[in-house]
Design a protein around this motif. Structure first.
Motif, PDB file in Angstrom:
ATOM      1  N   LEU A 161      42.717  35.157  40.688  1.00  0.00           N
ATOM      2  CA  LEU A 161      42.222  34.094  41.553  1.00  0.00           C
ATOM      3  C   LEU A 161      42.763  32.734  41.118  1.00  0.00           C
ATOM      4  CD1 LEU A 161      38.494  35.141  42.113  1.00  0.00           C
ATOM      5  CD2 LEU A 161      40.333  35.107  43.796  1.00  0.00           C
ATOM      6  N   ALA A 164      46.296  32.498  42.298  1.00  0.00           N
ATOM      7  CA  ALA A 164      46.398  32.330  43.744  1.00  0.00           C
ATOM      8  C   ALA A 164      45.934  30.956  44.206  1.00  0.00           C
ATOM      9  CB  ALA A 164      45.594  33.412  44.458  1.00  0.00           C
ATOM     10  N   SER A 168      41.868  30.229  47.665  1.00  0.00           N
ATOM     11  CA  SER A 168      41.827  31.645  48.035  1.00  0.00           C
ATOM     12  C   SER A 168      40.490  32.304  47.721  1.00  0.00           C
ATOM     13  CB  SER A 168      42.943  32.406  47.301  1.00  0.00           C
ATOM     14  OG  SER A 168      42.708  32.387  45.891  1.00  0.00           O
ATOM     15  N   ASP A 171      38.163  33.261  50.872  1.00  0.00           N
ATOM     16  CA  ASP A 171      38.733  34.386  51.615  1.00  0.00           C
ATOM     17  C   ASP A 171      38.626  35.683  50.822  1.00  0.00           C
ATOM     18  OD1 ASP A 171      39.388  32.740  53.709  1.00  0.00           O
ATOM     19  OD2 ASP A 171      41.430  32.359  52.985  1.00  0.00           O
ATOM     20  N   THR A 172      38.805  35.587  49.502  1.00  0.00           N
ATOM     21  CA  THR A 172      38.700  36.776  48.658  1.00  0.00           C
ATOM     22  C   THR A 172      37.279  37.328  48.668  1.00  0.00           C
ATOM     23  OG1 THR A 172      40.455  35.958  47.202  1.00  0.00           O
ATOM     24  CG2 THR A 172      39.017  37.674  46.326  1.00  0.00           C
TER      25      THR A 172
END
Length: 215
Positions: A161, A164, A168, A171-172
Motif C-alpha cells: 500500500l 502504491a 490507493s 480503493d483497496t
C-alpha cells in the motif's frame, strides 16, 4: 514478453508464470495470466494454456508457505522450520516443472523454457523476498509456517500500500470488502479447522488417548 514468444513457446511461459505468481497469489495467478490470451483464441489453445497454468500452480505447494494448506500441514509436524521445507520442495518443484514441459510441449526445448524464465525476471525478487521473510520469521522467532504466514502477510500488504500510494488505500479497502464474499466459505472452513483441531489436540492431551477413544 508474450508478444515476442512463438505460439509453441507460450505454454512454457504460462507454466512458469503460474508457478512463480501462484507461489504467492495461489489461484489468483490464473486470473492474472488469463487476459494475456487473445479473445479470439481457439478453444484448444485456451485449454492447453489452462492446463499449463494448472500444472505450474499446483507445484507451488511443494515449497511455498503462502499456500494455507501447506502451512497448516507443516504446523502439524512440529520441529521442522519453514526453510527446510522450502529447500527440499524447490528441487522437487523444479523437476515437476521440467518433466511435464518436456512431455507436453513438443518441439519446445529447455532453451525456450529458459527464455520464458528470463521474461519473468522482474517478479522473481519480490517472490524471493516474500519467501525469505516467511523462512526468516519462522527460524528466528520459532514460529510455525502458518504462524509466520499470518504474521507476514499484513506486513507485505502494508508495504504494498505504501508503494502504491496513500490514494490507493480507499480503493483497496473497498475491493477487499467486495472480494471477501467469494472466499467467505474458505475462511470459515480454515478457521473452524484450526479451532476444532486445537480443541481436539488439547482434549486428547488432557484426557489421554485411551479415555478419549472410549468416550
Amino acid at each position: 514478453m508474450f508478444e515476442e514468444l512463438r505460439p509453441e513457446q507460450t505454454n512454457g511461459a504460462f507454466l512458469l508464470g503460474a508457478h512463480l505468481m501462484g507461489s504467492i497469489l495461489v489461484v489468483g495467478a490464473m486470473a492474472i495470466l488469463a487476459p494475456i490470451l487473445r479473445p479470439d483464441s481457439r478453444t484448444h489453445v485456451r485449454r492447453r494454456a489452462a492446463e499449463a497454468c494448472q500444472r505450474g500452480m499446483c507445484l507451488a505447494p511443494l515449497w511455498s508457505p503462502f499456500w494455507v494448506a501447506s502451512a497448516f500441514t507443516a504446523q502439524k509436524i512440529p520441529g521442522i522450520p519453514a526453510w527446510e521445507i522450502m529447500i527440499l520442495g524447490l528441487p522437487m518443484a523444479a523437476i515437476g516443472t521440467i518433466v511435464p514441459h518436456l512431455m507436453f510441449a513438443h518441439g519446445v526445448g529447455m532453451r525456450d523454457l529458459r527464455r520464458a524464465l528470463i521474461g519473468f525476471a522482474p517478479i522473481l525478487p519480490p517472490v524471493i523476498l516474500c519467501a525469505l521473510m516467511i523462512a526468516g520469521l519462522s527460524s528466528l522467532a520459532g514460529l510455525s509456517s502458518l504462524e509466520a504466514l499470518i504474521a507476514t502477510v499484513p506486513i507485505l500488504a502494508v508495504l504494498s500500500l505504501f508503494k502504491a500510494g496513500v490514494g490507493s488505500v480507499p480503493d483497496t479497502i473497498k475491493g477487499t470488502w467486495r472480494g471477501s464474499g467469494s472466499v467467505r466459505d474458505e475462511i470459515v472452513v480454515v478457521t473452524l479447522a484450526l479451532v476444532l483441531g486445537r480443541v481436539l489436540e488439547t482434549t486428547i492431551g488432557e484426557a489421554g488417548p485411551n479415555e478419549f477413544i472410549e468416550t
